[in-house]
Scaffold this motif. Sequence first.
Motif, PDB file in Angstrom:
ATOM      1  N   UNK A 187       0.820  -1.222   0.000  1.00  0.00           N
ATOM      2  CA  UNK A 187       0.000   0.000   0.000  1.00  0.00           C
ATOM      3  C   UNK A 187       0.848   1.263   0.000  1.00  0.00           C
ATOM      4  N   UNK A 188       2.161   1.126  -0.258  1.00  0.00           N
ATOM      5  CA  UNK A 188       3.032   2.292  -0.381  1.00  0.00           C
ATOM      6  C   UNK A 188       3.216   2.615  -1.868  1.00  0.00           C
ATOM      7  N   UNK A 189       2.616   3.689  -2.376  1.00  0.00           N
ATOM      8  CA  UNK A 189       2.702   3.997  -3.815  1.00  0.00           C
ATOM      9  C   UNK A 189       4.125   4.133  -4.325  1.00  0.00           C
ATOM     10  N   UNK A 190       5.016   4.730  -3.526  1.00  0.00           N
ATOM     11  CA  UNK A 190       6.394   4.920  -3.995  1.00  0.00           C
ATOM     12  C   UNK A 190       7.106   3.586  -4.173  1.00  0.00           C
ATOM     13  N   UNK A 191       6.891   2.657  -3.226  1.00  0.00           N
ATOM     14  CA  UNK A 191       7.535   1.353  -3.343  1.00  0.00           C
ATOM     15  C   UNK A 191       6.941   0.562  -4.506  1.00  0.00           C
ATOM     16  N   UNK A 192       5.632   0.630  -4.665  1.00  0.00           N
ATOM     17  CA  UNK A 192       5.006  -0.035  -5.805  1.00  0.00           C
ATOM     18  C   UNK A 192       5.608   0.458  -7.120  1.00  0.00           C
ATOM     19  N   UNK A 196      -0.189  -5.098  -9.829  1.00  0.00           N
ATOM     20  CA  UNK A 196      -0.058  -4.462  -8.518  1.00  0.00           C
ATOM     21  C   UNK A 196      -1.393  -4.461  -7.794  1.00  0.00           C
ATOM     22  N   UNK A 197      -1.316  -4.548  -6.467  1.00  0.00           N
ATOM     23  CA  UNK A 197      -2.503  -4.490  -5.608  1.00  0.00           C
ATOM     24  C   UNK A 197      -2.123  -3.748  -4.340  1.00  0.00           C
ATOM     25  N   UNK A 198      -3.037  -2.909  -3.851  1.00  0.00           N
ATOM     26  CA  UNK A 198      -2.788  -2.139  -2.632  1.00  0.00           C
ATOM     27  C   UNK A 198      -3.556  -2.680  -1.440  1.00  0.00           C
ATOM     28  N   UNK A 217      12.301  -4.686   5.077  1.00  0.00           N
ATOM     29  CA  UNK A 217      12.448  -3.331   4.531  1.00  0.00           C
ATOM     30  C   UNK A 217      13.321  -2.498   5.464  1.00  0.00           C
ATOM     31  N   UNK A 218      14.138  -1.587   4.936  1.00  0.00           N
ATOM     32  CA  UNK A 218      14.454  -1.407   3.514  1.00  0.00           C
ATOM     33  C   UNK A 218      15.381  -2.508   3.030  1.00  0.00           C
ATOM     34  N   UNK A 219      15.243  -2.888   1.770  1.00  0.00           N
ATOM     35  CA  UNK A 219      16.038  -3.972   1.219  1.00  0.00           C
ATOM     36  C   UNK A 219      16.813  -3.476   0.004  1.00  0.00           C
ATOM     37  N   UNK A 220      17.803  -4.250  -0.384  1.00  0.00           N
ATOM     38  CA  UNK A 220      18.592  -3.934  -1.577  1.00  0.00           C
ATOM     39  C   UNK A 220      17.893  -4.557  -2.785  1.00  0.00           C
ATOM     40  N   UNK A 221      17.614  -3.754  -3.791  1.00  0.00           N
ATOM     41  CA  UNK A 221      16.849  -4.224  -4.942  1.00  0.00           C
ATOM     42  C   UNK A 221      17.501  -5.416  -5.623  1.00  0.00           C
ATOM     43  N   UNK A 222      18.831  -5.390  -5.749  1.00  0.00           N
ATOM     44  CA  UNK A 222      19.509  -6.508  -6.420  1.00  0.00           C
ATOM     45  C   UNK A 222      19.333  -7.811  -5.638  1.00  0.00           C
TER      46      UNK A 222
END
Length: 224
Positions: free
Chosen positions: A9-14, A30-32, A101-106
């Motif tokens: 439900x975090x738009x920026x993370x989505x 995607x789903x919130x 969270x927060x996590x490394x994308x790779x």
Amino acid sequence: MNHILVVDDEPQLLRALKINLHARHYSVLTAATGAEALDLASREMPGAVLLDLGLPDLDGMDIIRGLRAWSAVPIIVLSGRDTATEKIRALDAGADDYLTKPFVMDELLARLRAVLRRPPAETPPPRAVIGDHEVDLVAGTVTGPGGPVRLTPTEWKILTILLAHPGKLVPGRQILREVWGPDQQEHGNYLRVYLANMRRKLETDPARPRHLITEPGIGYRYRP
């Protein structure tokens, strides 16, 4: 392309996840909310689910259990809950992996590649028919000519296993191991009692079952 369902439900993370997944040639859903996630999963059959536990309508643990009622889709939890207890609860509920969270994308992408490499497990369809009864594994309901039919949690587990292998023999020891654990593989009497109860609820003629079949001394079979 693999469809990846991202539930947060975090738009920026989505948005960030969608951009990064698209860049790696994944198709993204995607789903919130939890309700939206369960609906999308049943209709679109994603290759994996990235799931936040803190959603506005449903607890993430309930979403995991809801998915596991009918699907073996890989689930990676992405959560701010960083205690060992929360991680154990999510994994025990059926999650395949857990990133705080927060996590490394790779790292997330590497873990996603890992779960997608696993051979797909056989899963039951979201809906099935047993005689005059319609089974909806997503909603967790059975409806017959007389209305709703109540199954116990154990009966649901047994039925889900059988529905995942339509027409195929499922050894009794396998069902015992998956439902009660490896220490109960010799207790075939458990299954006989539960199958008799399930036939009384679901078969038109329990004495002559057409769909929940016993193969004496071997196992059981769901015949569509």
